[in-house]
Design a protein around this motif. Structure first.
Motif, PDB file in Angstrom:
ATOM      1  N   UNK A  43      15.847  33.845  53.629  1.00  0.00           N
ATOM      2  CA  UNK A  43      15.824  34.939  54.601  1.00  0.00           C
ATOM      3  C   UNK A  43      15.925  34.441  56.038  1.00  0.00           C
ATOM      4  N   UNK A  44      15.347  33.274  56.315  1.00  0.00           N
ATOM      5  CA  UNK A  44      15.337  32.781  57.688  1.00  0.00           C
ATOM      6  C   UNK A  44      16.643  32.113  58.099  1.00  0.00           C
ATOM      7  N   UNK A  45      17.271  31.383  57.195  1.00  0.00           N
ATOM      8  CA  UNK A  45      18.427  30.580  57.567  1.00  0.00           C
ATOM      9  C   UNK A  45      19.531  31.388  58.250  1.00  0.00           C
ATOM     10  N   UNK A  46      19.972  32.534  57.707  1.00  0.00           N
ATOM     11  CA  UNK A  46      21.016  33.285  58.421  1.00  0.00           C
ATOM     12  C   UNK A  46      20.552  33.832  59.763  1.00  0.00           C
ATOM     13  N   UNK A  47      19.267  34.143  59.884  1.00  0.00           N
ATOM     14  CA  UNK A  47      18.751  34.606  61.174  1.00  0.00           C
ATOM     15  C   UNK A  47      18.699  33.475  62.195  1.00  0.00           C
ATOM     16  N   UNK A  48      18.364  32.286  61.754  1.00  0.00           N
ATOM     17  CA  UNK A  48      18.342  31.140  62.664  1.00  0.00           C
ATOM     18  C   UNK A  48      19.743  30.837  63.174  1.00  0.00           C
ATOM     19  N   UNK A  49      20.722  30.910  62.298  1.00  0.00           N
ATOM     20  CA  UNK A  49      22.106  30.686  62.715  1.00  0.00           C
ATOM     21  C   UNK A  49      22.516  31.721  63.760  1.00  0.00           C
ATOM     22  N   UNK A  50      22.139  32.974  63.504  1.00  0.00           N
ATOM     23  CA  UNK A  50      22.486  34.040  64.448  1.00  0.00           C
ATOM     24  C   UNK A  50      21.806  33.820  65.793  1.00  0.00           C
ATOM     25  N   UNK A  51      20.556  33.375  65.763  1.00  0.00           N
ATOM     26  CA  UNK A  51      19.830  33.134  67.013  1.00  0.00           C
ATOM     27  C   UNK A  51      20.525  32.057  67.839  1.00  0.00           C
ATOM     28  N   UNK A  52      20.906  30.973  67.195  1.00  0.00           N
ATOM     29  CA  UNK A  52      21.560  29.876  67.912  1.00  0.00           C
ATOM     30  C   UNK A  52      22.926  30.311  68.428  1.00  0.00           C
ATOM     31  N   UNK A  53      23.690  31.027  67.585  1.00  0.00           N
ATOM     32  CA  UNK A  53      25.022  31.484  67.998  1.00  0.00           C
ATOM     33  C   UNK A  53      24.954  32.419  69.202  1.00  0.00           C
ATOM     34  N   UNK A  54      23.872  33.167  69.330  1.00  0.00           N
ATOM     35  CA  UNK A  54      23.725  34.111  70.432  1.00  0.00           C
ATOM     36  C   UNK A  54      23.044  33.483  71.648  1.00  0.00           C
ATOM     37  N   UNK A  72       6.379  29.801  58.257  1.00  0.00           N
ATOM     38  CA  UNK A  72       7.766  29.399  58.034  1.00  0.00           C
ATOM     39  C   UNK A  72       8.576  29.460  59.320  1.00  0.00           C
ATOM     40  N   UNK A  73       8.372  30.494  60.136  1.00  0.00           N
ATOM     41  CA  UNK A  73       9.098  30.598  61.405  1.00  0.00           C
ATOM     42  C   UNK A  73       8.719  29.455  62.334  1.00  0.00           C
ATOM     43  N   UNK A 144      13.312  36.125  77.117  1.00  0.00           N
ATOM     44  CA  UNK A 144      14.334  36.492  76.138  1.00  0.00           C
ATOM     45  C   UNK A 144      14.050  35.779  74.819  1.00  0.00           C
ATOM     46  N   UNK A 145      14.096  36.530  73.730  1.00  0.00           N
ATOM     47  CA  UNK A 145      13.757  35.955  72.430  1.00  0.00           C
ATOM     48  C   UNK A 145      14.535  36.661  71.321  1.00  0.00           C
ATOM     49  N   UNK A 146      14.785  35.939  70.266  1.00  0.00           N
ATOM     50  CA  UNK A 146      15.351  36.519  69.045  1.00  0.00           C
ATOM     51  C   UNK A 146      14.165  37.038  68.235  1.00  0.00           C
ATOM     52  N   UNK A 147      14.115  38.352  68.051  1.00  0.00           N
ATOM     53  CA  UNK A 147      12.948  38.974  67.431  1.00  0.00           C
ATOM     54  C   UNK A 147      13.177  39.130  65.930  1.00  0.00           C
ATOM     55  N   UNK A 148      12.264  38.545  65.158  1.00  0.00           N
ATOM     56  CA  UNK A 148      12.269  38.680  63.709  1.00  0.00           C
ATOM     57  C   UNK A 148      11.179  39.669  63.311  1.00  0.00           C
ATOM     58  N   UNK A 149      11.475  40.616  62.418  1.00  0.00           N
ATOM     59  CA  UNK A 149      10.460  41.595  62.033  1.00  0.00           C
ATOM     60  C   UNK A 149       9.360  40.963  61.189  1.00  0.00           C
ATOM     61  N   UNK A 150       8.279  41.691  61.042  1.00  0.00           N
ATOM     62  CA  UNK A 150       7.198  41.256  60.159  1.00  0.00           C
ATOM     63  C   UNK A 150       7.762  41.020  58.765  1.00  0.00           C
ATOM     64  N   UNK A 151       7.424  39.855  58.184  1.00  0.00           N
ATOM     65  CA  UNK A 151       7.960  39.521  56.865  1.00  0.00           C
ATOM     66  C   UNK A 151       9.366  38.965  56.897  1.00  0.00           C
ATOM     67  N   UNK A 152      10.049  39.079  58.032  1.00  0.00           N
ATOM     68  CA  UNK A 152      11.375  38.492  58.173  1.00  0.00           C
ATOM     69  C   UNK A 152      12.502  39.276  57.540  1.00  0.00           C
ATOM     70  N   UNK A 153      12.236  40.511  57.116  1.00  0.00           N
ATOM     71  CA  UNK A 153      13.260  41.273  56.405  1.00  0.00           C
ATOM     72  C   UNK A 153      14.124  42.074  57.367  1.00  0.00           C
ATOM     73  N   UNK A 154      15.428  41.796  57.328  1.00  0.00           N
ATOM     74  CA  UNK A 154      16.458  42.587  57.984  1.00  0.00           C
ATOM     75  C   UNK A 154      17.732  42.405  57.167  1.00  0.00           C
TER      76      UNK A 154
END
Length: 319
Positions: A43-54, A72-73, A144-154
């Protein structure tokens, strides 16, 4: 440390299941990575990639005092060179000694911010409703921050979980992929990726979440895939009394499973999942000819050799 992918699949030799014509295998996602095991990695890996890309340099997320997601975060941020902020429910915890979970998050460099339960709920509500004022208030405090929801689900997390199915290339009619359900992201991803004929069953770890969790999974499908899927359902009868609750019957089942099969079980998610699988077989809802793949989404808590913790009730789901 590189992730162990694909994660191993282990057949479980169980005479009780065999007598009923049901095969069981374990998808050992708990072995993917020691700091970001199981569904956390996926769940985290694609979000981390998106955070870095942005162009983000900071991750901000939410959780309870024993949140697997918070830990984990923190570890993921350290690995990616990103600063991390964990907003923790319960302002009374600020002056208390850190439990092992929060101490581990801080050891990875995470800044912890303890807020009242009412403020915590209000913030999550604002984010779920895409309230710009809520996001602006967070950025005013932490930048400025990349916001991950509780539990990391999106949607990105659900798509990450969907990749698990490609590691089970022999799925077909008679196959049932099962997982625990806390926020619905893992189940949503699995169900969306299943081939024709295969089904998914999720086992809720929350009490009183009938309808709510189904709505969350359906919403993820609509946002992430633009369609509905009919290959899944959620079973609500094996939460053990609520999140973090481990009744004597569940503890006895988990201890017996560990002794017979040599696999230690995390109690809040994994034990309930397997308890539910055996329950459905006993009820005849997994008929002869079924092959169940149970996704082991995480390891036991490190401070409790049995995998349970009396303090877990203050945590929130992250499956």
């Amino acid at each position: 440390m590189r992730p162990r992918l694909p994660s191993p699949v282990r057949d479980v030799a169980d005479p009780w299941l065999a007598d009923r014509g049901v095969a069981l295998r374990l998808k050992r996602d708990d072995l993917i990575h020691p700091l970001m095991p199981g569904n956390k990695w996926r769940k985290l890996t694609p979000n981390l990639r998106a955070a870095v890309e942005r162009g983000h340099t900071r991750l901000l997320t939410f959780g309870g005092a024993y949140s697997n997601h918070i830990r984990a975060v923190a570890a993921a941020g350290a690995a990616y060179g990103l600063s991390t902020v964990g907003v923790v429910r319960g302002d009374e915890l600020a002056a208390a000694p850190r439990n092992w979970s929060l101490a581990r998050a801080e050891a990875h460099g995470m800044e912890l911010a303890f807020v009242t339960r009412s403020a915590y709920r209000e913030t999550l509500r604002g984010l779920s409703e895409d309230d710009s004022g809520t996001l602006r208030a967070l950025e005013e405090r932490w930048g400025r921050a990349y916001v991950l929801p509780e539990g990391g689900t999106n949607v990105l997390a659900a798509r990450g979980a969907a990749e698990l199915v490609a590691e089970l290339p022999d799925l077909g009619p008679g196959d049932v992929v099962c997982c625990a359900v806390g926020t619905g992201g893992t189940l949503a991803g699995i169900a969306a990726a299943l081939p024709a004929g295969a089904r998914a069953v999720g086992f809720a770890v929350l009490k009183g979440a009938e309808g709510y969790l189904e709505g969350e999974v359906a919403a993820l499908h609509e946002r992430g895939w633009g369609r509905v899927f009919d290959s899944w359902r959620i079973e609500h009868g094996y939460h053990g009394g609520g999140y973090g609750r481990v009744p004597a019957e569940l503890e006895a089942f988990a201890a017996e499973f560990e002794e017979r099969h040599g696999v230690r079980l995390e109690r809040r998610y994994v034990a309930k999942l397997l308890w539910g699988v055996y329950g459905l077989v006993e009820r005849g809802e997994l008929p002869p000819g079924s092959r169940v793949t149970a996704v082991i989404t995480g390891p036991p808590d490190p401070e409790d050799p049995a995998g349970s913790t009396g303090s877990a009730g203050g945590a929130r789901p992250g499956a």
